[in-house]
Motif scaffolding. Structure first.
Motif, PDB file in Angstrom:
ATOM      1  N   ASP A 182       4.339   6.081  -4.994  1.00 36.81           N
ATOM      2  CA  ASP A 182       3.303   6.396  -6.715  1.00 36.81           C
ATOM      3  C   ASP A 182       3.047   7.415  -7.507  1.00 36.81           C
ATOM      4  O   ASP A 182       3.344   7.885  -8.100  1.00 36.81           O
ATOM      5  CB  ASP A 182       3.583   4.664  -7.541  1.00 36.81           C
ATOM      6  N   LYS A 183       2.057   6.887  -6.295  1.00 37.59           N
ATOM      7  CA  LYS A 183       0.789   8.201  -6.509  1.00 37.59           C
ATOM      8  C   LYS A 183       1.071   9.498  -6.406  1.00 37.59           C
ATOM      9  O   LYS A 183       1.435  10.604  -6.689  1.00 37.59           O
ATOM     10  CB  LYS A 183       0.051   7.691  -6.332  1.00 37.59           C
ATOM     11  N   ASP A 195       1.087  -1.568   0.224  1.00 44.36           N
ATOM     12  CA  ASP A 195      -0.206  -0.572   0.305  1.00 44.36           C
ATOM     13  C   ASP A 195       1.020   1.149  -0.002  1.00 44.36           C
ATOM     14  O   ASP A 195       0.310   2.310  -0.704  1.00 44.36           O
ATOM     15  CB  ASP A 195      -0.688   0.035   0.806  1.00 44.36           C
ATOM     16  N   ARG A 201       2.349   1.622  -3.315  1.00 39.81           N
ATOM     17  CA  ARG A 201       1.596   2.452  -4.824  1.00 39.81           C
ATOM     18  C   ARG A 201       1.212   3.773  -4.004  1.00 39.81           C
ATOM     19  O   ARG A 201       0.834   5.150  -5.118  1.00 39.81           O
ATOM     20  CB  ARG A 201      -0.012   1.342  -4.221  1.00 39.81           C
TER      21      ARG A 201
END
Ligand code: URA
Ligand code: SF4
Length: 194
Positions: free
Chosen positions: A181-182, A175, A178
């Motif tokens: 990356d966002k 998580d 992710r």
């Protein structure tokens, strides 16, 4: 309530007596971090250590959280803001009651209105149910981004849950990857620190 300035918010929140939790708290735990952050983390409510120190996530769970965040370049000292759904400790660390959450949520709404984060990460069920979806299931939906009112929201495991069940760690890290990356994609002012 209209959007207030940061100092007024902090000062008024620290003297709030809008719910029963005011009677048993040591300190109001307003939040910690960088007020210009593009990323906010929201927990449930202060525990014993947080109540004593007046800062969120400073107990065992908080140390784990800081370590995991550091692995993806995030830190309360540099690039994020951390707060809770309720600002005063529920006695015995019970879940905050719905009416306590309701009484306290105005402070968080004001914090969000001032900070205007691009991303909010909900730590655990209470936070995700309150901020993302009343039926949110952390085990099923963790790591998914959903857009709400122009803010990308993600739920993930509460550090206390990871301490209870270390098998959750790989999924919690996924998580956070992710999330990183966002952040790299949409948060142009956030500098990751390693
Ligand atoms: N758990 C939370 O949800 N928040 C804190 O600040 C500490 C522990
Ligand atoms: Fe006020 Fe929130 Fe503390 Fe209740 S928990 S007294 S609403 S700051």
């Amino acid at each position: 309530m209209a959007v207030m300035d940061w100092d007024t918010l902090t000062e008024q929140c620290k003297s709030c007596t809008a719910c029963m939790l005011a009677e048993t708290r040591t300190n109001v735990v307003v939040g910690v971090g960088v007020a210009e952050s593009e990323v906010m983390f929201i927990g449930e409510g202060p525990g014993e250590q947080e109540d004593l120190k007046g800062e969120p996530f400073v107990g065992r769970g908080g140390q784990l959280l800081d370590k995991m965040l550091a692995a993806v370049g995030l830190s309360r000292h540099h690039n994020i803001y951390i707060a809770n759904i309720v600002k005063c400790r529920p006695p015995g660390n019970r879940d905050p009651l719905p009416d306590e959450q309701e009484a306290c949520i105005k402070w968080l709404r004001n914090q969000v209105a001032i900070i205007r984060p691009k991303i909010i990460v909900c730590l655990g069920r209470i936070s995700a149910c309150r901020l993302i979806d009343p039926n949110y299931k952390v085990t099923k939906q963790h790591g998914e981004f959903v857009s709400k009112g122009g803010i990308l929201m993600m739920g993930t495991f509460h550090p206390a849950a990871i301490l209870r069940n270390p098998n959750l760690k790989p999924a919690a890290f996924e998580d956070l990857i992710r999330l990183r990356d966002k952040i790299t994609e949409i948060c142009e002012h956030t500098k990751l620190v390693y």
